[in-house]
Design a protein around this motif. Structure first.
Motif, mmCIF file in Angstrom:
data_model
loop_
_atom_site.group_PDB
_atom_site.id
_atom_site.type_symbol
_atom_site.label_atom_id
_atom_site.label_comp_id
_atom_site.label_asym_id
_atom_site.label_seq_id
_atom_site.Cartn_x
_atom_site.Cartn_y
_atom_site.Cartn_z
ATOM 1 N N HIS A 259 0.696 -1.027 0.071
ATOM 2 C CA HIS A 259 -0.133 0.080 -0.074
ATOM 3 C C HIS A 259 0.835 1.273 -0.080
ATOM 4 O O HIS A 259 0.175 2.312 -0.090
ATOM 5 C CB HIS A 259 -0.849 -0.024 1.263
ATOM 6 N N MET A 260 2.094 1.224 0.397
ATOM 7 C CA MET A 260 3.110 2.350 0.390
ATOM 8 C C MET A 260 4.247 2.006 0.184
ATOM 9 O O MET A 260 4.753 0.593 0.314
ATOM 10 C CB MET A 260 2.976 2.540 1.935
ATOM 11 N N SER A 261 5.023 2.898 -0.554
ATOM 12 C CA SER A 261 6.358 2.742 -0.994
ATOM 13 C C SER A 261 7.503 2.598 0.305
ATOM 14 O O SER A 261 6.858 3.286 1.537
ATOM 15 C CB SER A 261 6.987 3.677 -1.818
ATOM 16 N N LYS A 262 8.748 2.303 0.246
ATOM 17 C CA LYS A 262 9.307 2.227 1.383
ATOM 18 C C LYS A 262 9.891 3.499 2.033
ATOM 19 O O LYS A 262 9.746 3.918 3.052
ATOM 20 C CB LYS A 262 10.819 1.550 0.975
ATOM 21 N N ASP A 263 9.893 4.476 0.968
ATOM 22 C CA ASP A 263 10.155 5.993 1.168
ATOM 23 C C ASP A 263 8.870 6.513 1.759
ATOM 24 O O ASP A 263 9.163 7.238 2.712
ATOM 25 C CB ASP A 263 10.664 6.922 -0.122
ATOM 26 N N GLU A 264 7.813 6.232 1.550
ATOM 27 C CA GLU A 264 6.621 6.782 2.149
ATOM 28 C C GLU A 264 6.365 6.377 3.555
ATOM 29 O O GLU A 264 6.221 7.186 4.433
ATOM 30 C CB GLU A 264 5.424 6.477 1.143
ATOM 31 N N VAL A 265 6.483 5.041 3.742
ATOM 32 C CA VAL A 265 6.633 4.426 5.114
ATOM 33 C C VAL A 265 7.558 5.077 6.101
ATOM 34 O O VAL A 265 7.282 5.443 7.259
ATOM 35 C CB VAL A 265 6.530 2.964 5.139
ATOM 36 N N LYS A 266 8.693 5.179 5.597
ATOM 37 C CA LYS A 266 9.932 5.685 6.478
ATOM 38 C C LYS A 266 9.358 7.284 6.843
ATOM 39 O O LYS A 266 9.644 7.773 8.223
ATOM 40 C CB LYS A 266 11.174 5.782 5.739
ATOM 41 N N GLN A 267 8.892 7.999 6.013
ATOM 42 C CA GLN A 267 8.445 9.394 6.092
ATOM 43 C C GLN A 267 7.484 9.584 7.301
ATOM 44 O O GLN A 267 7.470 10.081 8.247
ATOM 45 C CB GLN A 267 8.154 9.941 4.824
ATOM 46 N N LEU A 268 6.233 8.789 6.899
ATOM 47 C CA LEU A 268 5.140 8.499 7.961
ATOM 48 C C LEU A 268 5.610 7.981 9.141
ATOM 49 O O LEU A 268 5.181 8.650 10.227
ATOM 50 C CB LEU A 268 4.055 7.560 7.160
#
Ligand code: HXC
Length: 288
Positions: A259-268
């Protein structure tokens, strides 16, 4: 590919494989044979059996083929009798015969459902039951399952139910026959395997998987992968393994949409952590 197992690990053993004339069943027969076992293959089509037996013999394997349908008790008796007559014993039973086709549940007749249950589930039990008096002397059983029923699979309600039953048989027989007679009963659940009837009949994702051959494990497997798992279970390498169905699919059955890229999940994740660090203690989460 070359086997990582020593050449003679099954020397002197006798293996009987239902559905051994083609596909995964044949590949297991060939690898058991290459590692020293004498082989009996059972199948419904004489010409398929004949060419499989020739291929096995050309590898130097002592092999015979016996025509039969696992749905017919008399055929299973005849095949086991032929095994004992030819080789004097039976050590390894591999239940690889299966039937399947794609059909929406509402279009599947009860007879269609029953047909696949009869081949996969009842056929497996019948073979185990008929072979039991010989396996009692230290044999092992490997039931070929699938990953269909580990979650749910579109248009394969019949095969999913049948393979769920096979896994259950594996555990019950492992409990009863393992405890009382030392018969190890295990299963193998192959994922999508290239160059098999199952792949050509059923895998609508095949093209997708083939495109991804370069991704780590999300790809089609080879028949060899399943044969190596069978060697592990059939040999002393697996001597303490009982009642397990080994999934051999590169982990595909676990896959779910990202559902989310690795970069998005790190940021979130950083934002969430910061928010909870900065929040005063005791403030309800819903107010943050
Ligand atoms: C709907 C179907 C059907 C289909 C058969 N039936 N094919 N229904 N869609 N495509 C119904 C028939 O209408 C009939 O019900 C009943 O099933 C029996 O059909 P028969 O043709 O008389 O059966 P039979 O000749 O015995 O053949 C058995 C079979 C066949 C299972 C249907 O496909 C077969 O022999 N398959 C063996 C090879 C195979 O499938 N291998 C794949 C294994 S793959 P009615 O009500 O009309 O009488 C596998 C791995 C799974 O197991 C995991 C992969 C990822």
């Amino acid at each position: 590919m070359e086997s990582p197992f020593k050449g003679a690990i099954l020397k002197g053993k006798v293996g009987l494989l239902t559905g051994g004339g083609s596909g995964i069943g044949y590949e297991i027969a060939a690898e058991l044979g290459k590692h020293g076992a004498s082989i009996v293959i059972m199948g419904r089509r004489k010409h398929v059996l004949d060419s499989a037996v020739s291929a096995l013999r050309s590898l130097g394997i002592d092999a015979i083929g016996v025509e039969g349908d696992v749905r017919k008790k008399e055929d299973t008796v005849r095949v086991v009798d032929a095994t004992i007559k030819q080789f004097g014993k039976l050590d390894i039973l591999v239940n690889a015969a299966a039937g399947n086709f794609l059909v929406p549940a509402e279009d599947l007749s009860p007879n269609g459902f029953r047909t696949v249950m009869d081949i996969d589930a009842v056929g497996t039990f019948t073979m185990c039951h008929v072979a039991f008096p010989y396996l009692k002397k230290g044999g092992i059983i490997i039931n070929i399952s699938a990953t269909l029923h580990l979650t749910a699979t579109w248009y394969q309600i019949h095969a999913s139910a049948a393979k769920a039953a096979v896994d259950s048989l594996t555990r019950s027989l492992a409990l009863e026959w393992g405890t009382d007679y030392g018969i190890r009963v295990n299963g193998i659940a192959p994922g999508p395997i290239d160059d098999t009837t199952g792949a050509s009949k059923l895998i609508t994702e095949e093209v997708n998987l083939k495109k991804q051959q370069d991704s780590a494990l999300y790809r089609m497997g080879e028949k060899w992968d399943i044969a190596m798992a069978a060697l592990y279970l059939a040999s002393d390498a697996g001597k303490y393994v009982n009642g397990v169905t080994l999934v051999v699919d590169g982990g595909i059955w676990l896959s779910s949409p990202r559902h989310m890229s690795k970069d998005e999940v790190k940021q979130l994740s950083k934002t969430v952590e910061k928010r909870s660090r900065d929040a005063p203690v005791g403030v309800p989460k819903s107010n943050l």
